[in-house]
Design an enzyme around this catalytic site. Structure first.
Site, PDB file in Angstrom:
ATOM      1  N   ASP A  13      66.594  73.665   7.809  1.00 46.55           N
ATOM      2  CA  ASP A  13      66.043  74.934   7.691  1.00 46.55           C
ATOM      3  C   ASP A  13      67.680  75.365   8.850  1.00 46.55           C
ATOM      4  O   ASP A  13      67.358  76.656   9.813  1.00 46.55           O
ATOM      5  CB  ASP A  13      64.652  74.998   8.488  1.00 46.55           C
ATOM      6  CG  ASP A  13      63.901  74.461   7.981  1.00 46.55           C
ATOM      7  OD1 ASP A  13      64.147  74.547   6.211  1.00 46.55           O
ATOM      8  OD2 ASP A  13      62.819  74.019   7.618  1.00 46.55           O
ATOM      9  N   GLU A  14      68.264  74.401   8.684  1.00 47.84           N
ATOM     10  CA  GLU A  14      69.757  74.769  10.102  1.00 47.84           C
ATOM     11  C   GLU A  14      70.713  76.032   9.240  1.00 47.84           C
ATOM     12  O   GLU A  14      71.223  76.784  10.213  1.00 47.84           O
ATOM     13  CB  GLU A  14      70.456  73.741  10.389  1.00 47.84           C
ATOM     14  CG  GLU A  14      69.460  72.111  11.033  1.00 47.84           C
ATOM     15  CD  GLU A  14      69.624  71.634   9.772  1.00 47.84           C
ATOM     16  OE1 GLU A  14      68.697  70.264  10.230  1.00 47.84           O
ATOM     17  OE2 GLU A  14      69.240  72.127   8.953  1.00 47.84           O
ATOM     18  N   LYS A  16      71.702  75.834   6.652  1.00 50.38           N
ATOM     19  CA  LYS A  16      73.012  75.376   5.818  1.00 50.38           C
ATOM     20  C   LYS A  16      73.803  76.181   4.381  1.00 50.38           C
ATOM     21  O   LYS A  16      74.842  76.383   4.755  1.00 50.38           O
ATOM     22  CB  LYS A  16      73.001  74.035   4.940  1.00 50.38           C
ATOM     23  CG  LYS A  16      72.925  72.925   5.651  1.00 50.38           C
ATOM     24  CD  LYS A  16      71.768  71.744   5.307  1.00 50.38           C
ATOM     25  CE  LYS A  16      70.636  71.524   4.796  1.00 50.38           C
ATOM     26  NZ  LYS A  16      69.400  71.404   6.020  1.00 50.38           N
ATOM     27  N   GLY A  40      65.615  74.886   0.672  1.00 50.29           N
ATOM     28  CA  GLY A  40      65.277  75.969   0.009  1.00 50.29           C
ATOM     29  C   GLY A  40      66.518  76.322   1.193  1.00 50.29           C
ATOM     30  O   GLY A  40      66.550  75.736   2.320  1.00 50.29           O
ATOM     31  N   HIS A  41      67.579  77.189   0.470  1.00 48.73           N
ATOM     32  CA  HIS A  41      68.779  77.548   1.260  1.00 48.73           C
ATOM     33  C   HIS A  41      68.561  79.068   0.410  1.00 48.73           C
ATOM     34  O   HIS A  41      68.188  79.964  -0.111  1.00 48.73           O
ATOM     35  CB  HIS A  41      70.376  77.541   0.904  1.00 48.73           C
ATOM     36  CG  HIS A  41      70.269  75.728   1.044  1.00 48.73           C
ATOM     37  ND1 HIS A  41      69.941  75.598   1.865  1.00 48.73           N
ATOM     38  CD2 HIS A  41      70.999  75.119  -0.192  1.00 48.73           C
ATOM     39  CE1 HIS A  41      70.645  74.121   1.957  1.00 48.73           C
ATOM     40  NE2 HIS A  41      70.950  74.023   0.695  1.00 48.73           N
ATOM     41  N   GLN A 225      67.338  69.595   3.524  1.00 43.91           N
ATOM     42  CA  GLN A 225      67.153  68.505   4.555  1.00 43.91           C
ATOM     43  C   GLN A 225      67.740  68.690   5.657  1.00 43.91           C
ATOM     44  O   GLN A 225      68.737  68.665   5.960  1.00 43.91           O
ATOM     45  CB  GLN A 225      65.949  67.768   4.552  1.00 43.91           C
ATOM     46  CG  GLN A 225      64.761  67.897   3.446  1.00 43.91           C
ATOM     47  CD  GLN A 225      64.987  67.501   2.314  1.00 43.91           C
ATOM     48  OE1 GLN A 225      66.137  66.383   1.480  1.00 43.91           O
ATOM     49  NE2 GLN A 225      64.312  67.961   1.212  1.00 43.91           N
ATOM     50  N   ASP A 334      72.182  84.529  17.878  1.00 46.08           N
ATOM     51  CA  ASP A 334      71.596  85.770  18.169  1.00 46.08           C
ATOM     52  C   ASP A 334      70.147  85.583  18.997  1.00 46.08           C
ATOM     53  O   ASP A 334      70.141  87.045  19.409  1.00 46.08           O
ATOM     54  CB  ASP A 334      71.896  86.834  17.083  1.00 46.08           C
ATOM     55  CG  ASP A 334      71.389  86.309  15.941  1.00 46.08           C
ATOM     56  OD1 ASP A 334      71.597  84.811  15.355  1.00 46.08           O
ATOM     57  OD2 ASP A 334      71.046  87.336  15.261  1.00 46.08           O
ATOM     58  N   SER A 416      74.890  85.747  12.046  1.00 43.85           N
ATOM     59  CA  SER A 416      73.360  86.523  11.560  1.00 43.85           C
ATOM     60  C   SER A 416      73.663  86.476  10.560  1.00 43.85           C
ATOM     61  O   SER A 416      74.689  85.261  10.112  1.00 43.85           O
ATOM     62  CB  SER A 416      73.942  88.455  11.305  1.00 43.85           C
ATOM     63  OG  SER A 416      74.813  88.501   9.965  1.00 43.85           O
TER      64      SER A 416
END
Length: 431
Positions: A13-14, A16, A40-41, A225, A334, A416
């Site tokens: 969840d970084e 990607k 997911g992306h 992941q 941010d 962002s």
């Protein structure tokens, strides 16, 4: 031109998806090399949101070839549904733009049912936190040499034999768990219902990719992941069922390791985790809640709220080593705008001793205590910045300190979800 592997440097969840999309402009091919539709992306392109969980991120960009490699476990019904959803959004999903490895294992309904039963029967203390989508049981069948693979759909005359081999394992297991028995005819019907829609995408992708590499095409390898969920190098047993570190890009695509030229790790400017397992810097307070709300920290696939905490340099430093990371794409800087103080974990304390790594022992992982360094925050905003000059000075100091602590440079900085709000320090494809 270097072929690039993108891996998560934390627990997933970084961000990607955005980074892969950003890099895909210079790539000719985008390859998904492991995992399933359990991760997911979310891509935001010109204000339009695309949510992907199985198809490679490159699919939303015209002129790119997307490949689902053999290291991915594929739910054929989800494949069809996700492709249809993207087509409805105007994305060109055809056998010309998307290839599916002929030797990729399939996820069946029996895998999903087994996954859900196991997780539902577990106590809170032993839950892994799976998405119940059948990923783990499908990988179990792969290493147990009883998978039904994409290529098997093209040979209906021998399909029953392969189904029977799988059921010889699953039906006794199901009986012991109190689940109903499954017939060969039921599995066959499940597969034949989508075979005609799946088979046009099938290809010997390893051979296709080798030809593209030799022709000088630029290949972007996309993982799912994060490295800390790797079945070997992650926080076992609270991990996924595949290898998420960069080395698996070679195995999961069928290309040799020399095809990889640059490894880009993705890390948030803080830390999140979904599901159970150790999380040394977790903030179970108002600060953690504020980070989660600002960062919209909810799973793309499950909608589950993510656990949030301060940046853990110990963990990212460790994944820099296990994935051979050359540079980091730092995302969501941010979200930390306006904090008076920001903490970064630099070391752990375990039973009174200061250590520089996360121990492999599950019990020891639960006992480690973070040692923090406090960094002054910034009053200005980093949101939407597209150059260093637009960043508050203290935000730049924070980024530089992270580089020092993890032993890797920041190659890209994301400010962002929008694709253009990215500061490029070093282009991985130009390595």
């Amino acid at each position: 031109m270097a072929n690039v592997v993108v891996v998560g440097a934390q627990w997933g969840d970084e961000g990607k998806g955005k980074i892969v999309d950003w890099l895909s402009v210079e790539a000719d091919v985008v390859v998904r090399f492991q995992g399933g539709h359990n991760a997911g992306h979310t891509l935001v392109i010109d204000g339009k949101v695309y949510k992907l969980s199985l198809l490679p991120s490159g699919i939303v960009r015209s002129g790119k070839l997307s490949v689902i490699g053999n290291g991915v476990v594929v739910d054929p019904h989800h494949f069809v549904a996700e492709a249809a959803k993207l087509r409805a959004q105007g994305v060109d999903v055809t056998p010309e733009t998307l290839k599916l490895a002929e030797n990729a294992p399939l996820i069946l309904s029996l895998h999903r049912e087994l996954d859900a039963h196991r997780e539902g029967a577990s106590s809170d203390a032993t839950k892994i936190g799976t998405t119940k989508r059948g990923i783990g049981p499908a990988y179990e069948d792969k290493v147990g040499r009883r998978s039904i693979r994409v290529m098997d759909l093209a040979e209906p005359d021998t399909l029953d034999e392969k189904i029977n081999r799988a059921l010889a394992h699953h039906n006794p297991l199901r009986k012991g768990l109190g689940l109903s028995q499954i017939t060969t005819a039921e599995v066959r019907a499940e597969l034949m219902a989508v075979a005609a829609e799946i088979l046009p995408f099938m290809a010997a992708t390893w051979d296709l990719l080798d030809g593209l590499r030799r022709a000088g095409k630029r290949i972007l390898f996309e993982g799912a992941q994060g490295a800390l969920l790797d079945v070997d190098h992650g926080t076992y047993p609270y991990v996924t069922s595949s290898n998420t570190t960069a080395g698996f890009a070679a195995t999961g695509s069928g290309l040799g390791p020399k095809a990889i030229g640059y490894v880009l790790g993705i890390a948030k400017a803080y830390t999140t985790r979904v599901g159970g397992g150790p999380f040394p810097t977790e903030l179970s307070d108002a600060t953690g809640q504020l980070i989660g709300e600002r960062g919209h920290e909810f799973g793309t696939v499950t909608g589950r709220p993510r656990r949030c905490g301060w940046f853990d340099a110990v963990l990212v430093r460790q994944t820099v080593k296990t994935s051979g990371i050359d540079g980091i794409a730092l995302t969501k800087l941010d979200i930390l705008d306006g904090f008076k103080e920001i903490k970064v974990c630099t070391h752990y304390r375990l039973d009174g001793e200061i250590i520089n790594r996360l121990p492999a022992s599950q019990a020891a992982q639960a006992r480690v205590e973070p040692i923090y360094e406090t960094i002054e925050g910034w009053e200005g905003t980093s949101a939407g910045a597209r150059s260093w000059s637009e960043l508050p000075a203290q935000a730049i100091k924070y980024v530089r300190r992270i580089e020092e602590l993890i032993g890797a440079p920041v190659a890209l900085l994301s400010t962002s979800p929008e694709r253009e709000d990215t500061i490029l320090v070093h282009n991985p494809f130009q390595d």
